[in-house]
Design an enzyme around this catalytic site. Structure first.
Site, PDB file in Angstrom:
ATOM      1  N   ASP A 172       0.830  -1.208   0.000  1.00 13.70           N
ATOM      2  CA  ASP A 172       0.000   0.000   0.000  1.00 13.70           C
ATOM      3  C   ASP A 172       0.869   1.264   0.000  1.00 13.70           C
ATOM      4  O   ASP A 172       1.993   1.245   0.505  1.00 13.70           O
ATOM      5  CB  ASP A 172      -0.920  -0.029   1.232  1.00 13.70           C
ATOM      6  CG  ASP A 172      -2.094   0.927   1.094  1.00 13.70           C
ATOM      7  OD1 ASP A 172      -2.346   1.420  -0.019  1.00 13.70           O
ATOM      8  OD2 ASP A 172      -2.758   1.185   2.120  1.00 13.70           O
ATOM      9  N   ASN A 193     -11.080  -2.780  -5.148  1.00 13.87           N
ATOM     10  CA  ASN A 193     -10.368  -1.759  -5.933  1.00 13.87           C
ATOM     11  C   ASN A 193     -11.096  -1.391  -7.231  1.00 13.87           C
ATOM     12  O   ASN A 193     -10.756  -0.392  -7.878  1.00 13.87           O
ATOM     13  CB  ASN A 193      -8.924  -2.190  -6.247  1.00 13.87           C
ATOM     14  CG  ASN A 193      -7.991  -2.123  -5.054  1.00 13.87           C
ATOM     15  OD1 ASN A 193      -7.064  -2.918  -4.913  1.00 13.87           O
ATOM     16  ND2 ASN A 193      -8.218  -1.163  -4.164  1.00 13.87           N
ATOM     17  N   GLY A 200      -0.099   5.570  -4.279  1.00 16.64           N
ATOM     18  CA  GLY A 200      -0.706   6.867  -4.581  1.00 16.64           C
ATOM     19  C   GLY A 200      -0.051   7.978  -3.766  1.00 16.64           C
ATOM     20  O   GLY A 200       0.280   9.047  -4.298  1.00 16.64           O
ATOM     21  N   ARG A 207     -12.318   2.230  -7.800  1.00 20.39           N
ATOM     22  CA  ARG A 207     -11.469   3.351  -8.247  1.00 20.39           C
ATOM     23  C   ARG A 207     -11.912   3.823  -9.632  1.00 20.39           C
ATOM     24  O   ARG A 207     -12.633   3.114 -10.334  1.00 20.39           O
ATOM     25  CB  ARG A 207     -10.021   2.910  -8.258  1.00 20.39           C
ATOM     26  CG  ARG A 207      -9.593   2.540  -6.851  1.00 20.39           C
ATOM     27  CD  ARG A 207      -8.122   2.361  -6.740  1.00 20.39           C
ATOM     28  NE  ARG A 207      -7.793   2.008  -5.364  1.00 20.39           N
ATOM     29  CZ  ARG A 207      -6.599   2.103  -4.834  1.00 20.39           C
ATOM     30  NH1 ARG A 207      -5.590   2.530  -5.562  1.00 20.39           N
ATOM     31  NH2 ARG A 207      -6.397   1.757  -3.574  1.00 20.39           N
TER      32      ARG A 207
HETATM   33  C1  IPE Z   1      -5.372  -2.769  -0.135  1.00 22.78           C
HETATM   34  O1  IPE Z   1      -5.071  -1.429  -0.254  1.00 22.78           O
HETATM   35  C2  IPE Z   1      -5.341  -3.422  -1.496  1.00 22.78           C
HETATM   36  C3  IPE Z   1      -4.034  -3.550  -2.114  1.00 22.78           C
HETATM   37  C4  IPE Z   1      -2.888  -3.175  -1.581  1.00 22.78           C
HETATM   38  C5  IPE Z   1      -4.033  -4.149  -3.413  1.00 22.78           C
HETATM   39  P1  IPE Z   1      -6.225  -0.316  -0.391  1.00 22.78           P
HETATM   40  O2  IPE Z   1      -5.504   0.980  -0.551  1.00 22.78           O
HETATM   41  O3  IPE Z   1      -7.182  -0.705  -1.444  1.00 22.78           O
HETATM   42  O4  IPE Z   1      -6.957  -0.419   1.021  1.00 22.78           O
HETATM   43  P2  IPE Z   1      -7.809   0.629   1.837  1.00 22.78           P
HETATM   44  O5  IPE Z   1      -8.854   1.168   0.908  1.00 22.78           O
HETATM   45  O6  IPE Z   1      -6.880   1.706   2.283  1.00 22.78           O
HETATM   46  O7  IPE Z   1      -8.367  -0.134   2.994  1.00 22.78           O
HETATM   47  C1  IPE Z   2      -1.626   0.311  -3.403  1.00 20.92           C
HETATM   48  O1  IPE Z   2      -1.423   1.671  -3.432  1.00 20.92           O
HETATM   49  C2  IPE Z   2      -1.866  -0.261  -4.781  1.00 20.92           C
HETATM   50  C3  IPE Z   2      -3.231  -0.727  -5.024  1.00 20.92           C
HETATM   51  C4  IPE Z   2      -4.198  -0.734  -4.155  1.00 20.92           C
HETATM   52  C5  IPE Z   2      -3.525  -1.236  -6.350  1.00 20.92           C
HETATM   53  P1  IPE Z   2      -2.638   2.703  -3.380  1.00 20.92           P
HETATM   54  O2  IPE Z   2      -3.034   3.044  -4.765  1.00 20.92           O
HETATM   55  O3  IPE Z   2      -3.711   2.192  -2.504  1.00 20.92           O
HETATM   56  O4  IPE Z   2      -1.912   3.956  -2.703  1.00 20.92           O
HETATM   57  P2  IPE Z   2      -2.521   4.948  -1.623  1.00 20.92           P
HETATM   58  O5  IPE Z   2      -3.070   4.127  -0.503  1.00 20.92           O
HETATM   59  O6  IPE Z   2      -3.588   5.735  -2.322  1.00 20.92           O
HETATM   60  O7  IPE Z   2      -1.355   5.782  -1.198  1.00 20.92           O
HETATM   61 MG    MG Z   3      -4.133   2.376  -0.542  1.00 21.72          MG
END
Ligand code: IPE
Ligand code: IPE
Ligand code: MG
Length: 226
Positions: free
Chosen positions: A15, A63, A18, A66
């Protein structure tokens, strides 16, 4: 460094892609791309440090919430990642496994994934990737199969989970400072050790994995005994 204190099976909630990009005023897609580099580093580090099975949470069943652009960036990244890394995986003796309902992806991705599963099937160590994965859905599917076969028990549900042929989960790591499981390996985590780190996934490297394994080695696992 493989010994009794090395976990056989490590899982990572990757995680923070982003937030990594945001900090640098870059598009989120760049964070995901760098996250792909962290995957390469971590697979190599597991080989070096003697971890037999690595499970990575790459795309959750939630996911899909998104926006379309981000989902399409992630799908393209997956296409490129397989193309760029398949030969290395075969050479490194890494056997790919997928957990989750990956057949819901676009047909060309399903095809690429199945080609990769096939090509890596002789590998010694396992890289399991969670794709369109949700643990509650996995448990419900497993319970339904167990019921259809006439016996619902802890053992029969476990035997029908997507992870049935993987070693028991020893260590679960989540990056980015969030302290939750987000529908990942809920059943399998029953007695796993957990480590939550503030490191954002694209920054994760061998040093961080090494530190997590050292922390794991200091933990005392009791499984309810004394
Ligand atoms: C969990 O991360 C899923 C992956 C790392 C693929 P998210 O970013 O989707 O989780 P939440 O929304 O913060 O719980
Ligand atoms: C994890 O990074 C990757 C996926 C869930 C695919 P994020 O995209 O959730 O990154 P943050 O949590 O927004 O920083
Ligand atoms: Mg995340």
């Amino acid at each position: 460094m493989t010994d009794a204190t090395t976990p056989r099976h490590v899982a990572i909630i990757m995680d923070g892609n982003g937030r990594w990009a945001k900090k640098r005023h870059l598009p989120r897609a760049m964070g995901h791309r760098e996250g792909g580099e962290a995957v390469r580093r971590t697979v190599r580090a597991c080989e070096k440090l003697g971890v037999e099975c690595l499970t990575l949470y790459a795309f959750s069943s939630e996911n899909w919430k998104r926006d379309e652009e981000e989902i399409s960036d992630l799908m393209n990244l997956m296409r490129r990642f397989i193309e760029a890394n398949l030969d290395d995986m075969v050479e490194q003796q890494v056997k790919l496994r997928i957990i989750g309902d990956y057949k819901a992806f676009q047909p060309d991705i399903v095809e690429r994934l199945e080609h990769a599963l096939d090509k890596t099937s002789g590998g010694q160590r396992t890289l399991a990737v969670a794709l369109n994965y949700g643990s509650q859905q996995e448990i419900a599917r497993a319970a339904a199969k167990a019921a259809a076969a006439g016996e619902v028990s802890v053992e029969s549900i476990a035997a029908n989970l997507d992870t049935a042929d993987l070693p028991p989960l020893d260590l679960l790591i989540r990056t980015s400072g969030e302290v939750r499981l987000s529908n990942f390996l809920l059943w399998q985590s029953a007695y796993a050790e957990m480590i939550f780190t503030d490191v954002l996934w694209p920054d994760f490297d061998e040093g961080h994995l090494r530190a997590a394994l050292e922390e794991f080695a200091r933990r005392e696992r009791r499984y309810g005994g004394r």
